[in-house]
Design an enzyme around this catalytic site. Structure first.
Site, PDB file in Angstrom:
ATOM      1  N   TRP A   1       0.822  -1.229   0.000  1.00 29.86           N
ATOM      2  CA  TRP A   1       0.000   0.000   0.000  1.00 29.86           C
ATOM      3  C   TRP A   1       0.856   1.279   0.000  1.00 29.86           C
ATOM      4  O   TRP A   1       0.317   2.371  -0.128  1.00 29.86           O
ATOM      5  CB  TRP A   1      -0.917   0.020   1.224  1.00 29.86           C
ATOM      6  CG  TRP A   1      -2.074  -0.931   1.147  1.00 29.86           C
ATOM      7  CD1 TRP A   1      -2.368  -1.800   0.127  1.00 29.86           C
ATOM      8  CD2 TRP A   1      -3.115  -1.106   2.128  1.00 29.86           C
ATOM      9  NE1 TRP A   1      -3.513  -2.500   0.416  1.00 29.86           N
ATOM     10  CE2 TRP A   1      -3.992  -2.102   1.635  1.00 29.86           C
ATOM     11  CE3 TRP A   1      -3.378  -0.534   3.368  1.00 29.86           C
ATOM     12  CZ2 TRP A   1      -5.121  -2.514   2.344  1.00 29.86           C
ATOM     13  CZ3 TRP A   1      -4.498  -0.947   4.083  1.00 29.86           C
ATOM     14  CH2 TRP A   1      -5.363  -1.924   3.561  1.00 29.86           C
TER      15      TRP A   1
ATOM     16  N   HIS B   1      12.858  -2.448  -0.881  1.00 27.57           N
ATOM     17  CA  HIS B   1      12.002  -1.948  -1.958  1.00 27.57           C
ATOM     18  C   HIS B   1      12.675  -0.744  -2.629  1.00 27.57           C
ATOM     19  O   HIS B   1      13.389   0.025  -1.967  1.00 27.57           O
ATOM     20  CB  HIS B   1      10.631  -1.544  -1.397  1.00 27.57           C
ATOM     21  CG  HIS B   1       9.664  -1.190  -2.485  1.00 27.57           C
ATOM     22  ND1 HIS B   1       9.607   0.075  -3.017  1.00 27.57           N
ATOM     23  CD2 HIS B   1       8.764  -1.941  -3.161  1.00 27.57           C
ATOM     24  CE1 HIS B   1       8.690   0.089  -3.978  1.00 27.57           C
ATOM     25  NE2 HIS B   1       8.161  -1.120  -4.084  1.00 27.57           N
TER      26      HIS B   1
ATOM     27  N   GLU C   1      11.466  -6.710  -9.333  1.00 25.78           N
ATOM     28  CA  GLU C   1      10.711  -5.578  -9.858  1.00 25.78           C
ATOM     29  C   GLU C   1      11.642  -4.706 -10.699  1.00 25.78           C
ATOM     30  O   GLU C   1      12.425  -3.932 -10.136  1.00 25.78           O
ATOM     31  CB  GLU C   1      10.173  -4.720  -8.716  1.00 25.78           C
ATOM     32  CG  GLU C   1       9.315  -5.460  -7.731  1.00 25.78           C
ATOM     33  CD  GLU C   1       8.501  -4.495  -6.874  1.00 25.78           C
ATOM     34  OE1 GLU C   1       7.283  -4.522  -7.014  1.00 25.78           O
ATOM     35  OE2 GLU C   1       9.091  -3.732  -6.100  1.00 25.78           O
TER      36      GLU C   1
ATOM     37  N   GLY D   1       1.499  -2.776  -6.315  1.00 25.62           N
ATOM     38  CA  GLY D   1       1.401  -1.486  -5.642  1.00 25.62           C
ATOM     39  C   GLY D   1       0.080  -0.808  -5.958  1.00 25.62           C
ATOM     40  O   GLY D   1      -0.951  -1.074  -5.329  1.00 25.62           O
TER      41      GLY D   1
HETATM   42  P1  PGA Z   1       3.174  -0.802  -8.897  1.00 28.98           P
HETATM   43  O1  PGA Z   1       4.171  -0.909  -7.663  1.00 28.98           O
HETATM   44  O2  PGA Z   1       2.356  -2.066  -8.920  1.00 28.98           O
HETATM   45  O3  PGA Z   1       2.356   0.414  -8.623  1.00 28.98           O
HETATM   46  O4  PGA Z   1       4.010  -0.695 -10.126  1.00 28.98           O
HETATM   47  C1  PGA Z   1       4.831  -2.101  -7.377  1.00 28.98           C
HETATM   48  C2  PGA Z   1       5.737  -1.908  -6.194  1.00 28.98           C
HETATM   49  O5  PGA Z   1       6.248  -0.791  -5.991  1.00 28.98           O
HETATM   50  O6  PGA Z   1       5.973  -2.856  -5.427  1.00 28.98           O
END
Ligand code: PGA
Length: 251
Positions: free
Chosen positions: A9, A97, A170, A234
């Site tokens: 979140w 992150h 990611e 996210g």
């Molecule tokens: P997003 O974010 O799904 O908005 O691209 C993913 C995240 O930051 O873990």
């Protein structure tokens, strides 16, 4: 391995009223029996609020913090420790992150230390990788990925063999941009991560997630990738019209 759907979140929402409405959508979407594990990373201040809700209503999700300190305790204003999470029965934490790397200057070294704290306290780290400055051109920087993995693993081998952890890949350019990596690329990276982990740790099963602009519409393009165990989401995790479909896709 059961699929994992993780909702980050970030610094949202900003009122308990909005948390309440997200929670009711989530509770209904997840229902009573679900094969996938749903993990929600709310802002730290709301974790206990969500735990209270879980005591009052069926809300079958696991909870996690968005970051922990690399230190066990002490004079570190504004931080929380892995031991505090364990004591509050909070099973997960994100570590490394991209936004903590960018805004809190979390380095690979700090990630390694936080992973240690987390595993030692019995909290499951969801270790985030994929954040090199070189990858803005959408290419894969395998050397940088390997460095991120090594930083999280080296020194923590024994703990990693004994305890659980999750890795979320990611690509930096996919976060919050609406651009996802294509499925073939994700599969190639997953195979690379698995091989790197095997070289460092021997045969080991660590769930691998993909994150970056996943939403209800595109999640079906990725869900069948054999090497992939789920998603870290996210933006879409805050949208009432996205949550039920995201949960459904996970099966
Ligand atoms: P997003 O974010 O799904 O908005 O691209 C993913 C995240 O930051 O873990």
């Amino acid at each position: 391995m059961n699929k994992i759907l993780a909702f980050n979140w970030k610094m949202n929402p900003t009122t308990r009223r909005e948390v309440d409405s997200l929670v009711s959508v989530l509770a209904e979407a997840v229902g009573h029996t679900h094969d996938a594990q749903i993990v929600v990373f709310p802002p730290t201040l709301y974790i206990s609020y969500l735990q209270q809700k879980q005591a009052d209503m069926p809300l079958y999700v696991e909870l996690g913090a968005q970051d922990i300190s690399a230190e066990a305790n002490g004079a570190f204003t504004g931080q929380i420790s892995a031991q505090m999470l364990a004591d509050m029965s909070i099973p997960y934490t994100l570590i490394g992150h991209s936004e903590t790397r960018k805004y809190q200057h979390v380095t690979n070294e700090v990630v390694g230390q936080s992973v240690h704290q987390s595993l030692a306290a019995g909290v499951i780290p969801m270790i985030c990788i994929g954040y090199t400055h070189h990858s803005q051109d959408h290419s894969i920087d395998y050397d940088a990925l390997k460095e991120e993995i090594e930083a999280a693993v080296i020194g923590n081998e024994e703990l990693l063999r004994m305890k659980s952890c999750v890795i979320a890949y990611e690509p930096i350019w996919a976060i919050g941009t609406g651009i996802t990596a294509d499925p073939e690329m994700i599969q190639t990276v997953m195979i690379f991560i698995k091989r790197t982990l095997r070289d460092l740790l021997g045969e080991i099963e660590i769930p691998l997630l993909y994150g970056g602009s996943i939403n209800a519409g595109n999640s079906t393009d990725f869900v069948d990738i054999q090497e992939l165990d789920g998603f870290l989401v996210g933006g879409a995790s805050l949208k009432a019209d996205q949550i039920p479909e995201l949960v459904r896709v996970m099966g």
